[in-house]
Scaffold this motif. Structure first.
Motif, PDB file in Angstrom:
ATOM      1  N   UNK A  21       0.823  -1.216   0.000  1.00  0.00           N
ATOM      2  CA  UNK A  21       0.000   0.000   0.000  1.00  0.00           C
ATOM      3  C   UNK A  21       0.854   1.262   0.000  1.00  0.00           C
ATOM      4  N   UNK A  22       0.181   2.373  -0.209  1.00  0.00           N
ATOM      5  CA  UNK A  22       0.819   3.692  -0.163  1.00  0.00           C
ATOM      6  C   UNK A  22       0.786   4.279   1.251  1.00  0.00           C
ATOM      7  N   UNK A  23       0.180   3.582   2.163  1.00  0.00           N
ATOM      8  CA  UNK A  23       0.018   4.058   3.537  1.00  0.00           C
ATOM      9  C   UNK A  23       1.369   4.232   4.225  1.00  0.00           C
ATOM     10  N   UNK A  24       1.494   5.331   4.948  1.00  0.00           N
ATOM     11  CA  UNK A  24       2.660   5.564   5.801  1.00  0.00           C
ATOM     12  C   UNK A  24       2.116   5.840   7.190  1.00  0.00           C
ATOM     13  N   UNK A  25       2.291   4.861   8.090  1.00  0.00           N
ATOM     14  CA  UNK A  25       1.671   4.994   9.406  1.00  0.00           C
ATOM     15  C   UNK A  25       2.270   4.021  10.405  1.00  0.00           C
ATOM     16  N   UNK A  26       2.077   4.348  11.668  1.00  0.00           N
ATOM     17  CA  UNK A  26       2.341   3.421  12.768  1.00  0.00           C
ATOM     18  C   UNK A  26       0.966   2.910  13.196  1.00  0.00           C
ATOM     19  N   UNK A  27       0.769   1.604  13.095  1.00  0.00           N
ATOM     20  CA  UNK A  27      -0.539   0.997  13.355  1.00  0.00           C
ATOM     21  C   UNK A  27      -0.440   0.097  14.583  1.00  0.00           C
ATOM     22  N   UNK A  44       5.761   2.023   5.734  1.00  0.00           N
ATOM     23  CA  UNK A  44       6.422   3.146   5.067  1.00  0.00           C
ATOM     24  C   UNK A  44       7.179   2.597   3.855  1.00  0.00           C
ATOM     25  N   UNK A  45       6.437   2.264   2.812  1.00  0.00           N
ATOM     26  CA  UNK A  45       7.049   1.644   1.646  1.00  0.00           C
ATOM     27  C   UNK A  45       7.187   0.136   1.819  1.00  0.00           C
ATOM     28  N   UNK A  46       7.140  -0.325   3.031  1.00  0.00           N
ATOM     29  CA  UNK A  46       7.108  -1.747   3.384  1.00  0.00           C
ATOM     30  C   UNK A  46       6.383  -1.829   4.716  1.00  0.00           C
ATOM     31  N   UNK A  47       5.957  -2.995   5.067  1.00  0.00           N
ATOM     32  CA  UNK A  47       5.280  -3.192   6.350  1.00  0.00           C
ATOM     33  C   UNK A  47       6.148  -4.089   7.213  1.00  0.00           C
ATOM     34  N   UNK A  48       6.356  -3.670   8.450  1.00  0.00           N
ATOM     35  CA  UNK A  48       7.188  -4.466   9.341  1.00  0.00           C
ATOM     36  C   UNK A  48       6.655  -4.419  10.766  1.00  0.00           C
ATOM     37  N   UNK A  49       6.924  -5.493  11.488  1.00  0.00           N
ATOM     38  CA  UNK A  49       6.594  -5.534  12.911  1.00  0.00           C
ATOM     39  C   UNK A  49       7.604  -4.685  13.659  1.00  0.00           C
ATOM     40  N   UNK A  50       7.132  -3.933  14.637  1.00  0.00           N
ATOM     41  CA  UNK A  50       8.023  -3.179  15.515  1.00  0.00           C
ATOM     42  C   UNK A  50       7.608  -3.476  16.951  1.00  0.00           C
ATOM     43  N   UNK A  59       0.360   5.889  17.973  1.00  0.00           N
ATOM     44  CA  UNK A  59      -0.093   5.246  16.738  1.00  0.00           C
ATOM     45  C   UNK A  59      -0.927   6.202  15.900  1.00  0.00           C
ATOM     46  N   UNK A  60      -0.765   6.092  14.581  1.00  0.00           N
ATOM     47  CA  UNK A  60      -1.607   6.870  13.667  1.00  0.00           C
ATOM     48  C   UNK A  60      -2.989   6.256  13.582  1.00  0.00           C
ATOM     49  N   UNK A  91     -12.089   1.351  14.949  1.00  0.00           N
ATOM     50  CA  UNK A  91     -10.996   2.054  14.289  1.00  0.00           C
ATOM     51  C   UNK A  91     -10.872   3.432  14.920  1.00  0.00           C
ATOM     52  N   UNK A  92      -9.646   3.809  15.263  1.00  0.00           N
ATOM     53  CA  UNK A  92      -9.424   5.122  15.865  1.00  0.00           C
ATOM     54  C   UNK A  92      -8.148   5.708  15.294  1.00  0.00           C
ATOM     55  N   UNK A  93      -8.096   7.026  15.266  1.00  0.00           N
ATOM     56  CA  UNK A  93      -6.878   7.692  14.825  1.00  0.00           C
ATOM     57  C   UNK A  93      -7.116   8.653  13.682  1.00  0.00           C
ATOM     58  N   UNK A  94      -6.083   8.851  12.884  1.00  0.00           N
ATOM     59  CA  UNK A  94      -6.089   9.776  11.756  1.00  0.00           C
ATOM     60  C   UNK A  94      -7.042   9.242  10.678  1.00  0.00           C
ATOM     61  N   UNK A  95      -8.096   9.996  10.408  1.00  0.00           N
ATOM     62  CA  UNK A  95      -9.145   9.525   9.500  1.00  0.00           C
ATOM     63  C   UNK A  95      -8.618   9.250   8.088  1.00  0.00           C
ATOM     64  N   UNK A  96      -7.720  10.071   7.590  1.00  0.00           N
ATOM     65  CA  UNK A  96      -7.154   9.851   6.262  1.00  0.00           C
ATOM     66  C   UNK A  96      -6.407   8.521   6.221  1.00  0.00           C
ATOM     67  N   UNK A  97      -5.650   8.230   7.270  1.00  0.00           N
ATOM     68  CA  UNK A  97      -4.890   6.984   7.319  1.00  0.00           C
ATOM     69  C   UNK A  97      -5.799   5.779   7.540  1.00  0.00           C
ATOM     70  N   UNK A  98      -6.895   5.973   8.263  1.00  0.00           N
ATOM     71  CA  UNK A  98      -7.872   4.894   8.436  1.00  0.00           C
ATOM     72  C   UNK A  98      -8.467   4.503   7.083  1.00  0.00           C
TER      73      UNK A  98
END
Length: 107
Positions: A21-27, A44-50, A59-60, A91-98
């Protein structure tokens, strides 16, 4: 009897979808149920566990669901709207990112 989806299996599917995806976020993914689990994902260009947020970071997007609901969403057996109205998904947080997250997971 159908097998129950595990947090590990669901996290793998979520990572796969969000990595494209194009999403850039901490989920923050909160799985409710018999064995609750909290998983942090950085996209952020890839998805990874943190392991969690950095100091002062929040979290975004926070997704809260039981494993069966998340599996149904990922497999196309349920919609985000239906799960939300039935109070099986929060779902909670930044509506655009949701919105971006919903698109990526539903793809």
């Amino acid at each position: 009897m159908a097998t129950r989806p595990t947090a590990e299996a669901l996290t793998g599917k979520v990572l796969e979808r969000l990595g494209r995806s194009e999403l850039k976020a901490l989920v923050k993914l909160e799985l409710r149920g018999e064995v609750p689990a909290t998983v942090w994902l950085r996209i952020d260009g890839k998805a990874e566990l943190v392991s969690g947020p950095s100091a002062g970071q929040h979290p975004d997007v926070i997704v809260t669901a039981d494993p069966a609901t998340l599996a149904a969403l990922l497999e196309g057996r349920s919609s985000f709207s239906d799960a939300f109205v039935a109070e099986r998904l929060a779902l909670a947080g930044d509506m655009t990112k949701i919105v971006q997250l919903k698109r990526a997971l539903a793809a």
